[in-house]
Design an enzyme around this catalytic site. Sequence first.
Site, mmCIF file in Angstrom:
data_model
loop_
_atom_site.group_PDB
_atom_site.id
_atom_site.type_symbol
_atom_site.label_atom_id
_atom_site.label_comp_id
_atom_site.label_asym_id
_atom_site.label_seq_id
_atom_site.Cartn_x
_atom_site.Cartn_y
_atom_site.Cartn_z
ATOM 1 N N ASP A 13 0.811 -1.231 0.000
ATOM 2 C CA ASP A 13 0.000 0.000 0.000
ATOM 3 C C ASP A 13 0.836 1.268 0.000
ATOM 4 O O ASP A 13 0.427 2.304 0.538
ATOM 5 C CB ASP A 13 -0.953 0.009 1.219
ATOM 6 N N LYS A 16 1.788 2.215 -5.060
ATOM 7 C CA LYS A 16 2.293 1.669 -6.328
ATOM 8 C C LYS A 16 1.339 1.973 -7.480
ATOM 9 O O LYS A 16 1.767 2.319 -8.577
ATOM 10 C CB LYS A 16 2.485 0.143 -6.205
ATOM 11 N N GLY A 40 -4.631 -4.209 -3.776
ATOM 12 C CA GLY A 40 -5.614 -3.162 -4.023
ATOM 13 C C GLY A 40 -4.832 -1.927 -4.407
ATOM 14 O O GLY A 40 -4.178 -1.319 -3.564
ATOM 15 N N HIS A 41 -4.823 -1.594 -5.693
ATOM 16 C CA HIS A 41 -4.024 -0.473 -6.183
ATOM 17 C C HIS A 41 -4.966 0.662 -6.592
ATOM 18 O O HIS A 41 -5.770 0.508 -7.503
ATOM 19 C CB HIS A 41 -3.148 -0.916 -7.365
ATOM 20 N N GLN A 224 1.898 -6.069 -3.345
ATOM 21 C CA GLN A 224 2.374 -6.210 -1.955
ATOM 22 C C GLN A 224 3.663 -5.399 -1.765
ATOM 23 O O GLN A 224 3.865 -4.437 -2.463
ATOM 24 C CB GLN A 224 2.563 -7.692 -1.579
HETATM 25 P P1 GDP Z 1 -0.795 0.402 -3.512
HETATM 26 O O1 GDP Z 1 -1.412 -0.875 -3.063
HETATM 27 O O2 GDP Z 1 0.674 0.439 -3.282
HETATM 28 O O3 GDP Z 1 -1.155 0.773 -4.925
HETATM 29 O O4 GDP Z 1 -1.419 1.556 -2.582
HETATM 30 P P2 GDP Z 1 -2.970 1.695 -2.145
HETATM 31 O O5 GDP Z 1 -3.735 2.170 -3.314
HETATM 32 O O6 GDP Z 1 -3.432 0.473 -1.446
HETATM 33 O O7 GDP Z 1 -2.859 2.809 -1.013
HETATM 34 C C1 GDP Z 1 -2.256 4.041 -1.266
HETATM 35 C C2 GDP Z 1 -3.288 5.154 -0.990
HETATM 36 O O8 GDP Z 1 -2.627 6.391 -0.920
HETATM 37 C C3 GDP Z 1 -4.319 5.316 -2.099
HETATM 38 O O9 GDP Z 1 -5.541 5.735 -1.551
HETATM 39 C C4 GDP Z 1 -3.718 6.425 -2.963
HETATM 40 O O10 GDP Z 1 -4.702 7.149 -3.687
HETATM 41 C C5 GDP Z 1 -3.109 7.291 -1.906
HETATM 42 N N1 GDP Z 1 -1.952 8.077 -2.331
HETATM 43 C C6 GDP Z 1 -0.933 7.743 -3.172
HETATM 44 N N2 GDP Z 1 -0.014 8.727 -3.220
HETATM 45 C C7 GDP Z 1 -0.450 9.696 -2.385
HETATM 46 C C8 GDP Z 1 0.085 10.952 -1.956
HETATM 47 O O11 GDP Z 1 1.174 11.353 -2.356
HETATM 48 N N3 GDP Z 1 -0.632 11.666 -1.048
HETATM 49 C C9 GDP Z 1 -1.830 11.228 -0.554
HETATM 50 N N4 GDP Z 1 -2.469 11.990 0.330
HETATM 51 N N5 GDP Z 1 -2.369 10.050 -0.941
HETATM 52 C C10 GDP Z 1 -1.674 9.291 -1.819
HETATM 53 P P1 IMO Z 2 -0.964 -4.135 -2.282
HETATM 54 O O1 IMO Z 2 -0.513 -4.680 -3.624
HETATM 55 C C1 IMO Z 2 -0.948 -4.625 2.055
HETATM 56 C C2 IMO Z 2 -0.977 -8.741 3.552
HETATM 57 C C3 IMO Z 2 -2.212 -9.189 4.297
HETATM 58 C C4 IMO Z 2 -1.583 -10.176 5.257
HETATM 59 C C5 IMO Z 2 -0.492 -10.835 4.419
HETATM 60 C C6 IMO Z 2 -0.895 -12.161 3.797
HETATM 61 O O2 IMO Z 2 -2.233 -3.368 -2.331
HETATM 62 O O3 IMO Z 2 0.175 -3.410 -1.638
HETATM 63 P P2 IMO Z 2 -2.481 -12.811 1.768
HETATM 64 O O4 IMO Z 2 -3.940 -12.572 1.531
HETATM 65 O O5 IMO Z 2 -1.605 -12.239 0.712
HETATM 66 O O6 IMO Z 2 -2.175 -14.254 2.030
HETATM 67 O O7 IMO Z 2 -2.156 -12.038 3.146
HETATM 68 O O8 IMO Z 2 -0.196 -9.920 3.400
HETATM 69 N N1 IMO Z 2 -1.242 -8.196 2.192
HETATM 70 C C7 IMO Z 2 -1.188 -6.897 1.903
HETATM 71 N N2 IMO Z 2 -0.962 -5.810 2.675
HETATM 72 N N3 IMO Z 2 -1.122 -4.475 0.720
HETATM 73 C C8 IMO Z 2 -1.296 -5.547 -0.087
HETATM 74 O O9 IMO Z 2 -1.305 -5.462 -1.430
HETATM 75 C C9 IMO Z 2 -1.391 -6.822 0.505
HETATM 76 N N4 IMO Z 2 -1.594 -8.063 0.013
HETATM 77 C C10 IMO Z 2 -1.486 -8.895 1.066
HETATM 78 O O10 IMO Z 2 -2.832 -8.117 4.966
HETATM 79 O O11 IMO Z 2 -0.956 -9.486 6.318
HETATM 80 MG MG MG Z 3 -2.907 -1.542 -1.780
#
Ligand code: GDP
Ligand code: IMO
Ligand code: MG
Length: 431
Positions: A13, A16, A40-41, A224
């Site tokens: 998270d 990415k 979840g991107h 991840q």
């Molecule tokens: P990912 O799994 O690595 O793609 O990240 P996620 O989407 O799960 O979580 C990142 C969250 O941070 C999302 O809600 C993005 O929209 C948000 N985000 C990304 N870059 C920034 C930033 O520079 N500032 C803020 N406030 N939010 C950001």
């Molecule tokens: P993105 O791509 C954050 C974590 C789960 C758990 C562990 C194992 O959005 O960064 P799993 O279901 O993969 O067997 O769970 O990994 N986990 C993540 N945490 N972002 C993710 O994906 C994750 N995908 C799995 O919360 O701790």
């Molecule tokens: Mg994510």
Amino acid sequence: MPNVVIIGAQWGDEGKGKIVDVYTERADMVVRYQGGHNAGHTVVVGDETFILHLIPSGILHHGKRCVIGNGVVVSPEALVKEMEGLAERQIDVEGRLFISERACVIMPYHVALDLAGEERKGAEAIGTTGRGIGPAYEDKAARSAIRVGDLLDPGAFRDRLEAALEYKNFILERFFGKEPFDELEVFESTMALAERFRGYITDTVSLIQKGIADGQNVLFEGAQGSHLDVDHGTYPFVTSSSTTVGGACTGSGIGPRSIDAVIGITKAYTTRVGGGPFPTELTDKLGDSIREAGGEYGATTGRPRRCGWFDAVVVRQSARVNGLTGMVITKLDVLDGINPLRICTGYTCGGEHYDVLPSGIDELTRCKPIYEEHPGWKESTAGTTRWEDLPGEARSYIKRLEELFEVPVAVVSTGQERNEYIELSDPFKSF
Ligand code: GDP
Ligand code: IMO
Ligand code: MG
């Protein structure tokens, strides 16, 4: 040329999805190479928010080719749902989404086994996303998985399913005390779903290799984070795939010499979702206010993310394990108004000093962070696009992080939106 890999440098998270979306403008093809719909991107475009789970985040750019590589575990149900969700929002995947025939399938019994396993572990649970990821990779390693290509041959698929269910149902019923699956029902529902994407199944290894041979720019989208890697993460609180850079090779079918840049993504602080050690975690009001300011709730499960100070030990280790060539720092704006800031530069445990994470989970749990303090800034950095416009304290905070993780900063992200970032160097132009 060039080909760029995006890697999460913490526990997932990191943002990415946003960076892949930004870089896709400069790429011809975007490849997911590991994980599944546990990811979840999030990509924010104007007032629209997209959350991609399985399909590469590059799909939002019309005309770009997107590949689900052989290293991904594919849930037919999640895939069809995501394709339909995109179609409803006028994002057409036809002719530009390609799914590897070698990718392993997440079957309904994998989900049931994931949930039952977690339930049985009780307080020791990993806190998985409950998507069947671990059990699907178990079958892959056990050489008993059903692969996407098998879905093209109903007879062969039925035979494999029969063999799988004989064993899975035994475990579900006799070990976990859960309901067994009906073979015909699983067969028919899976076949109906497969019908929706059979035209997308192909030899993605040749497709990617041809793209590279033709001089296209290929972007590899990691899911991840490095510390969730099955080898290099905080085992057993990890996911079941190789989230570090080697996964880009094995999960898509390219050699390491085809990779020109490896870009790590890190937040300006740290978060983690699920169980496992987290030395810099803030369990107080400050942690809560970072969660609220950063919207730190899981993009897949909606769970509140655990929040804490920036841990330079974690990010430096990722830099080394992945051979990162550049770093993106996201969510700088979330730290606006927090004073002072703290940065973890090492740990102490039993009188010993650590500048890398110990491999033993018990030892890591006992590690206490060593902090240095850094002045915060009062001004808003939200939406800043020029380095010169950042407050001096924010610039020196970034410079200090850069020094500690030993990789040059390529981008500083200052908001959710596509255009909210400061670019210091472009990995697609440095060759
Ligand atoms: P990912 O799994 O690595 O793609 O990240 P996620 O989407 O799960 O979580 C990142 C969250 O941070 C999302 O809600 C993005 O929209 C948000 N985000 C990304 N870059 C920034 C930033 O520079 N500032 C803020 N406030 N939010 C950001
Ligand atoms: P993105 O791509 C954050 C974590 C789960 C758990 C562990 C194992 O959005 O960064 P799993 O279901 O993969 O067997 O769970 O990994 N986990 C993540 N945490 N972002 C993710 O994906 C994750 N995908 C799995 O919360 O701790
Ligand atoms: Mg994510």
